[in-house]
Design an enzyme around this catalytic site. Structure first.
Site, PDB file in Angstrom:
ATOM      1  N   ASP A   1      -6.968   4.153  -4.616  1.00  0.00           N
ATOM      2  CA  ASP A   1      -7.628   3.990  -3.319  1.00  0.00           C
ATOM      3  C   ASP A   1      -8.295   5.351  -3.077  1.00  0.00           C
ATOM      4  O   ASP A   1      -8.512   6.098  -4.044  1.00  0.00           O
ATOM      5  CB  ASP A   1      -6.603   3.624  -2.229  1.00  0.00           C
TER       6      ASP A   1
ATOM      7  N   LYS B   1       0.864  -1.185   0.000  1.00  0.00           N
ATOM      8  CA  LYS B   1       0.000   0.000   0.000  1.00  0.00           C
ATOM      9  C   LYS B   1       0.898   1.231   0.000  1.00  0.00           C
ATOM     10  O   LYS B   1       2.040   1.163   0.455  1.00  0.00           O
ATOM     11  CB  LYS B   1      -0.864   0.022   1.269  1.00  0.00           C
TER      12      LYS B   1
HETATM   13  N1  GLU Z   1      -7.359   0.109  -2.986  1.00  0.00           N
HETATM   14  C1  GLU Z   1      -8.114  -1.062  -3.318  1.00  0.00           C
HETATM   15  C2  GLU Z   1      -8.118  -2.002  -2.134  1.00  0.00           C
HETATM   16  O1  GLU Z   1      -8.165  -1.547  -1.013  1.00  0.00           O
HETATM   17  C3  GLU Z   1      -7.677  -1.683  -4.635  1.00  0.00           C
HETATM   18  C4  GLU Z   1      -6.246  -2.101  -4.690  1.00  0.00           C
HETATM   19  C5  GLU Z   1      -5.793  -2.590  -6.073  1.00  0.00           C
HETATM   20  O2  GLU Z   1      -6.593  -2.646  -6.989  1.00  0.00           O
HETATM   21  O3  GLU Z   1      -4.613  -2.907  -6.152  1.00  0.00           O
HETATM   22  O4  GLU Z   1      -8.154  -3.194  -2.248  1.00  0.00           O
END
Ligand code: GLU
Length: 445
Positions: free
Chosen positions: A164, A124
């Protein structure tokens, strides 16, 4: 060391990282039994290794705003765990972003990605940059400056960021443009790309759609149908939009959406025009939901209230972590809510989850319910690697299958002796078993 001792040590070592500690505690509490049944995990110190990110990058992001002023923000990427695939997870641009929040999100992502059945590790990143009120040119300059640092540490088989909170298609476009220029390659290094340059069909809808498919499975198991149910949704961003659209298509009534300014009570439910307007509201970048009631007179704006104050059958938090607390849960239960599907990451506080479980109300955690988003990112990576693009029907079919598998895993590992399904335990145990086994097989690294 047992899980309580590990937790106690973490609380001392990372005393200021409350979101991270909350996310770890929740997982450790629910996997304790399984961990105790596998001495080989304890011997290999799997938990001690799993709670520590592989590495964290922190960098300065300087950019020039529209007034010619130089601005400085902090950028981060947490590469948490790559036992089952390249690091994968979104970027969050929000003033609240700090190491604790990104570590909690990265940690959750490990288990979520494992649940999808696709080969993706957990990561992340993001920045304390506030996109609210910024011009398009400012967003572009910020994204370019951010990527100028990040690009060396990511790659299609190394680490694949995505969107996100605060990062959508526009930001991914600017980030990708800069990556492509610096790396001189057009690969699937980011997901959530535009449809004409490597993005997957259905990706924008996937988190919300997947969440509603998951709810359908929860309901079917209890002999219920989503049709005709009253659904309260918090937020009005991309995820809330996808959930509202799919729930409405399946005949549910979305009777509440909310923003930081208050809640919209929408007793007639959504229609095409209202759902399209949710997108418009979001694009306006003002973070207010009140104008919805000005445009649609059958809806009422209640300032300062949350979506959980509206009587509903199913609650779907779709905004931020800890947005539904113990008192909200009590209010929902008193109003007759019988299902809560968390769509935001860690949307419910531990007190809220305890209330739901005490009342034997169906509750499923974000890492299972919202996994359709990252799963479709995984499908985007596959299409990029194969240099092909699947039809919307194909992607939606695969998304359905993945959500059904995740639900199945939760039921398998979470069904209690009295028949109550502890989806939280099910999701954590299923994700943990997969990652722990992979770590064990790969040795001490
Ligand atoms: N931010 C999204 C999550 O919390 C998607 C992450 C992604 O597609 O890599 O899963």
């Amino acid at each position: 060391m047992n899980t309580s001792e590990i937790m106690a040590r973490l609380k001392v070592k990372h005393a200021n990282e409350k979101e991270y500690l909350q996310a770890v505690q929740e997982v450790l509490e629910t996997i304790e039994d399984v961990y105790n049944q596998h001495p080989e995990f304890e011997e290999a110190k799997i938990i001690e290794r799993l709670v520590e990110p592989d590495r964290i990058f922190t960098f300065k992001v300087t950019w020039v705003d529209d007034n010619g002023e130089i601005q400085t923000n902090t950028g981060y990427r947490v590469q948490f765990n790559s036992a089952i695939g390249p690091y994968k997870g979104g970027l969050r641009f929000h003033p609240s972003v700090n190491i604790s929040i990104l570590k909690f999100l990265g940690f959750e992502q490990i288990f979520k990605n494992a649940l999808t059945t696709l080969p993706m590790g957990g990561g992340k990143g993001g920045s304390d940059f506030n996109p609210k009120g910024k011009s398009d040119a400012e967003i572009m300059r910020f994204c370019q400056a951010f990527m100028l640092e990040l690009w060396r540490n990511i790659g299609p088989d190394t680490d694949v960021p995505a969107g996100d909170v605060g990062v959508g298609g526009r930001e991914i476009g600017y980030l990708f443009g800069m990556y492509k220029k610096l790396a001189r390659e057009h690969t699937g290094v980011l997901t959530g790309k535009g449809m004409t340059w490597g993005g997957s069909l259905i990706r924008p809808e996937a988190t919300g759609f997947g969440a509603v498919y998951f709810v359908q499975h929860m309901l079917h198991l209890q002999g219920k149908d989503i049709k005709g149910q009253k659904v309260a949704i918090s937020g009005f961003g991309n995820v809330a939009w996808g959930a509202a659209l799919k729930a409405t298509q399946l005949g549910a009534h979305v009777i509440a959406i909310s923003g930081p300014d208050g809640v919209i009570h929408n007793p007639q439910g959504m229609n095409d025009e209202k759902i399209a307007y949710m997108l418009e509201l979001r694009r306006s970048n003002n973070d207010v939901v009140a104008p919805f009631a000005e445009k649609f007179p059958d809806a009422t704006f209640i300032p300062g209230k949350k979506a959980w104050s509206i009587k509903c059958d199913i609650a779907m938090p779709c905004a931020y972590q800890n947005e539904l607390n113990g008192d909200d849960a009590k209010e929902l239960i008193a109003n007759g809510t019988w299902c809560c599907a968390e769509v935001s990451n860690m949307g419910c506080t531990p007190e809220a989850i305890a209330e739901f479980q005490k009342a034997r109300i169906m509750f499923a955690p974000g890492k299972a319910v919202n996994a359709g988003g990252v799963a479709t990112s995984g499908l985007e990576m596959t299409q990029n690697a194969m240099h092909i693009s699947w039809s919307a029907e194909e992607v939606d079919r695969k998304l359905h299958e993945i959500m059904s598998n995740i639900h199945h895993s939760c039921v398998r590992y979470g069904t209690q002796p009295d028949g109550y399904i502890n989806y939280l335990k099910g999701a954590n145990v299923a994700g943990f078993m997969k990652v722990a086994t992979a770590m064990l097989e790969q040795g001490v690294i």
